[in-house]
Design an enzyme around this catalytic site. Structure first.
Site, PDB file in Angstrom:
ATOM      1  CG  ASP A 434      39.702  41.717  41.316  1.00 19.34           C
ATOM      2  OD1 ASP A 434      40.141  41.527  42.410  1.00 19.34           O
ATOM      3  OD2 ASP A 434      40.133  42.190  40.452  1.00 19.34           O
ATOM      4  CE  LYS A 505      34.618  36.826  36.646  1.00 17.34           C
ATOM      5  NZ  LYS A 505      33.795  37.815  36.344  1.00 17.34           N
ATOM      6  CG  ASP A 507      39.555  37.243  35.394  1.00 17.46           C
ATOM      7  OD1 ASP A 507      39.667  37.236  34.282  1.00 17.46           O
ATOM      8  OD2 ASP A 507      38.865  38.457  35.709  1.00 17.46           O
ATOM      9  NE  ARG A 566      33.261  36.766  30.501  1.00 14.20           N
ATOM     10  CZ  ARG A 566      33.894  37.870  31.271  1.00 14.20           C
ATOM     11  NH1 ARG A 566      34.035  37.677  32.632  1.00 14.20           N
ATOM     12  NH2 ARG A 566      34.751  38.572  30.381  1.00 14.20           N
ATOM     13  CG  ASP A 570      35.251  42.302  31.208  1.00 10.81           C
ATOM     14  OD1 ASP A 570      35.492  41.247  30.962  1.00 10.81           O
ATOM     15  OD2 ASP A 570      35.934  43.128  32.125  1.00 10.81           O
TER      16      ASP A 570
HETATM   17  C1  GLA Z   1      37.757  41.062  34.218  1.00 15.06           C
HETATM   18  C2  GLA Z   1      36.799  40.014  33.921  1.00 15.06           C
HETATM   19  C3  GLA Z   1      35.673  40.695  34.646  1.00 15.06           C
HETATM   20  C4  GLA Z   1      35.868  40.915  36.175  1.00 15.06           C
HETATM   21  C5  GLA Z   1      37.192  41.869  36.445  1.00 15.06           C
HETATM   22  C6  GLA Z   1      37.461  42.221  37.877  1.00 15.06           C
HETATM   23  O1  GLA Z   1      37.852  42.065  33.585  1.00 15.06           O
HETATM   24  O2  GLA Z   1      36.414  39.847  32.765  1.00 15.06           O
HETATM   25  O3  GLA Z   1      34.469  40.030  34.722  1.00 15.06           O
HETATM   26  O4  GLA Z   1      35.935  39.868  36.858  1.00 15.06           O
HETATM   27  O5  GLA Z   1      38.267  41.239  35.431  1.00 15.06           O
HETATM   28  O6  GLA Z   1      38.871  42.789  37.875  1.00 15.06           O
END
Ligand code: GLA
Length: 762
Positions: A434, A505, A507, A566, A570
């Protein structure tokens, strides 16, 4: 004789210090089962509440790990404890009582005998109406909780039973008390004198020496402390001394003091440093133990060796890019036999490029030569629908740079991946997370000022023989608040492909605004849209789903085109986070296979920080061995999250062990399964393409462990040759059973091969 001398010294010390050998208890433990009440009630803080009939819980593990699954919101912990007035004689400061409550996920209010004594995060508590209370849960969950009271505070009942009640609010995830310590004690010297060994990392000096800088802070603004600083570095296994020094030091009020020690050689087996400060007037010592990095991976040989995946998938007609990972004395020359039509191998860079139009399995050989020898290995190219036939190995910007990622940082990371030699062990992706996005202009996503030319950036990364990835969200905005792809999916996929992206990725983030409580169809829907968009581009783009495991994504991620997904929230660089995520991956093992990988999140080794300010990982060296061992066994994507310009020899040793990486990259693509799981140790097994197995042996405790491994109980046969993969060393032949030492929070990785000679004789 030895015993007598020690007895004499101890006695002398006790006489000099003026203590009696029968010492009073220096603290009162609260590490006992607490009464536990999910929910919230006005009567829970009080002393008159009857506790006898409810559930108990340990304070040292979050409640979700103790049977209270999916419990979010409020819950209460209660315990009663007798506080003897003799406690006041303990500690360094006799006027202040300290209540230590480990850590609390997320925030808390603490009551002593019905009265509030302190809080973290709960900004309003209305006794008449607890439901209107407001919890500010962010940022408190990993803060140690210590509450201080004057010994004269009327809320303390000396020499009587006291009720401690803790109201916890958890905004999501694990919840409740964890870690430790849980105790009552008098405020002590250690509450003012703080060692910090974590912030500085290690310095790898000339001639293979290793220096550790650390600081001692005196947090008292009024008092200075004088005493002896002792530094003692020793081999953890046989306790032989590597360094020893005692110095007289003065810690001025409010001062931060830097010290260091150096040992002549980077260790190759576990080494610990004990650092202590003994305050002169009281004789009170404060000490800490630090584990030093130790290198197990043997040095790369001068002979040519071909590393990395033995199989590669590409779609017909898609651009092909693969750098043959190989080590050995430079210069290396690269050749191939039976490459399919349309591909070329560059003899001096080892980069294979081109495109193959005909679907099929192509069995080729890769050859690498240098002045001392030749290596040849089979290599299979599968031209068909599936890509990512082995888990991606690479780097992602998030765990180090967070939203401060820039073109310059991506370029320097790519260059570092090549120049450090990581590329020669199969590391191949450079992924932007991001923070690159601007807005959609005329329907096309624009990059922000940190990324002036995405096309040029992709070309640069490709020119190094590496692949490049990007990030977006199916929602209107990303987790970092940047523009997402909602409504622009096809246009965005086209942009990624036209720039030259190889990985996306995707998200979930703000897609909650579109589907606040998603059902199965809603969970899958946004991922199907992007799947279609990516496939229509004609470029092979690894599709990485990121939605934190919702709806057991491992069961359906492949059906929406995901190459990886995933499985969790995190990760952070703590043992709690690493072990919590890593050891819970057994639930999804059966869903991993070539082209489809469970992703327990990125690696947290080296210098990380999630923003412009980096720190050295808080994981101990043993925990870092566990990290790579477990993630390799799990056949997960290995995405480095550290600053590649600061790769030290220890981190390189973790990332360049070709026998360990080969377990992750095994073409069979099986994820390890747990065969023994308890609170002390775990054993995981992974089947390999050649019919052999790998055992991952993990010590969950804080003491070293001699683990007896009964192969028959684990479902294996009788005779095996066993090899230590980290040391790349045969350990011998075993029959049914072997014993192995595992360091605290550490791991061993054992390759179990049927001993063919014995096998034939039977
Ligand atoms: C989420 C994802 C992280 C990262 C952030 C970016 O928290 O799980 O791995 O990509 O967003 O903002």
């Amino acid at each position: 004789m030895k015993i007598n001398v020690w007895f004499g010294i101890t006695l002398l010390f006790l006489i000099l210090a003026g203590c009696s050998p029968e010492k009073e208890q220096s603290s009162i433990s609260l590490n006992q089962p607490w009464q536990f009440y999910p929910g919230d009630h006005i009567r829970y803080p009080g002393t008159e509440f009857n506790d006898t009939t409810r559930a108990t819980i340990s304070p040292s593990k979050p409640w979700e790990r103790q049977g209270f699954k999916n419990l979010d919101g409020y819950a209460w912990y209660r315990c009663t404890v007798m506080i003897p007035s003799s406690l006041k004689q303990q500690g360094y400061f006799h006027d202040t009582l300290q209540i230590s409550l480990g850590k609390i996920d997320d925030c808390d209010q603490v009551f002593l005998n019905g009265k509030l004594i302190g809080e973290n995060g709960m900004t309003v508590y209305d006794e008449r109406d607890p439901d209107t209370s407001f919890a500010e849960s962010y940022g408190f969950w990993d803060k140690p909780r210590h509450y201080l009271l004057s010994v004269n505070d009327p809320r303390i009942r000396w020499d009587e039973e006291n009720t401690i009640a803790i109201r916890v609010y958890d905004s999501g995830g694990l919840g409740g008390l964890f870690d430790g310590p849980f105790e009552l004690s008098m405020l002590d010297l250690e509450d003012y004198i703080h060692f910090d060994a974590a912030s500085a990392g290690f310095d790898y000096g000339p001639g293979n020496c290793l220096t550790k800088n650390f600081t001692i802070e005196n947090r008292s603004s009024a008092e200075g402390f004088q005493g002896v600083l002792s530094m003692n570095v020793f081999n953890t296994r046989n306790r032989s001394c590597l360094f020893r020094k005692d110095t007289l030091v003065l810690l001025e009020p409010g001062s931060l003091n830097t010290f260091s020690f150096t040992i002549d050689n980077i260790p190759t087996s576990p080494v610990s440093a004990e650092v202590s400060f003994t305050e002169g007037a009281s004789g009170i010592p404060i000490s800490g133990i630090l584990d030093l990095p130790y290198i197990l991976t043997p040095q790369v040989s001068v002979y040519p060796r071909i590393n990395g995946a033995r199989v590669f998938g590409v779609r017909p007609g898609s651009p092909f890019l693969f750098k043959v990972p190989a080590t050995g004395k430079a210069p290396l020359s690269y050749f191939a036999e039976n490459l399919p039509e349309g591909l070329n191998l560059h003899a001096s860079t080892g980069i294979i490029s081109g495109q193959v139009n005909e679907p099929g399995s192509y069995f080729c050989s890769l050859i690498v030569e240098n002045s001392v020898g030749t290596a040849k290995e089979p290599f299979r190219i599968e031209v068909g629908d599936l890509i990512s036939l082995t888990p991606p190995l690479g780097w992602n910007s998030w765990n180090c740079w967070g939203l401060s990622v820039s073109d310059e940082k991506v370029r320097s990371s790519a260059l570092a991946m090549k120049e450090s030699g990581l590329i020669d062990h199969g590391w191949s992706y450079i992924n932007i997370d991001d923070g690159w996005e601007a807005t959609h202009v005329d329907g096309k996503i624009a990059t922000n000022e940190k990324f002036p030319d995405m096309h040029a950036l992709c070309d640069y990364v490709h020119s190094l023989g590496l692949k490049i990835g990007i990030y977006s969200s199916p929602g209107p905005t990303t987790c970092g608040g940047y523009e997402g792809s909602y409504g622009f999916e096809q246009a965005d996929a086209d942009s990624y492909a036209s720039w030259g992206m190889d990985y996306l990725k995707y998200d979930w983030c703000s897609y909650f605004r579109i589907a606040p409580t998603p059902n199965q169809e809603e969970l899958e829907h946004p991922y199907r849209i992007m799947e279609k968009a990516l496939l229509s581009t004609g470029r092979d783009i690894h599709y990485s789903l990121c939605q934190y495991g919702m709806g057991k994504v491992w069961k359906w991620g492949a059906s929406v085109g995901g190459n990886s997904w995933r499985t969790t929230g995190d990760i952070t660089d703590t043992w709690e986070s690493l072990s919590g995520i890593g050891f819970s991956q057994g639930a999804c093992s059966q869903y991993a296979n070539p082209g489809h990988w469970n992703d327990p999140d990125m690696l947290v080794l080296g210098w990380v920080g999630w923003g412009p300010n980096l720190h050295y990982t808080q994981l101990t060296p043993n925990e870092q061995y566990t990290h790579i061992t477990l993630w390799s066994m799990l056949a997960s994507p290995l995405l480095l999250g550290n600053d590649l310009s600061q790769l030290d020899p220890f981190t390189m040793n973790l990332l360049t062990n070709d026998e360990v990486l080969a377990v992750n990259q095994d073409p069979l693509g099986i994820q390890a399964i747990p065969v023994v799981q308890n609170d002390f140790y775990q054993i995981w097994t992974k089947g390999m393409e050649d019919g052999s197995s790998v055992l991952g042996l993990f010590n969950l405790t804080e003491q070293s462990l001699n683990l007896g491994v009964n192969l028959q109980e684990l479902g294996f046969g009788e005779r095996y040759g066993i090899r230590d993969l980290w040391q790349q060393r045969e350990l011998g032949k075993v029959e049914r059973y072997f014993e192995i030492r595992i360091e605290p929070h550490g791991a061993r990785m054992i390759h179990l091969k049927k001993d063919m000679k014995d096998f034939v004789k039977q």
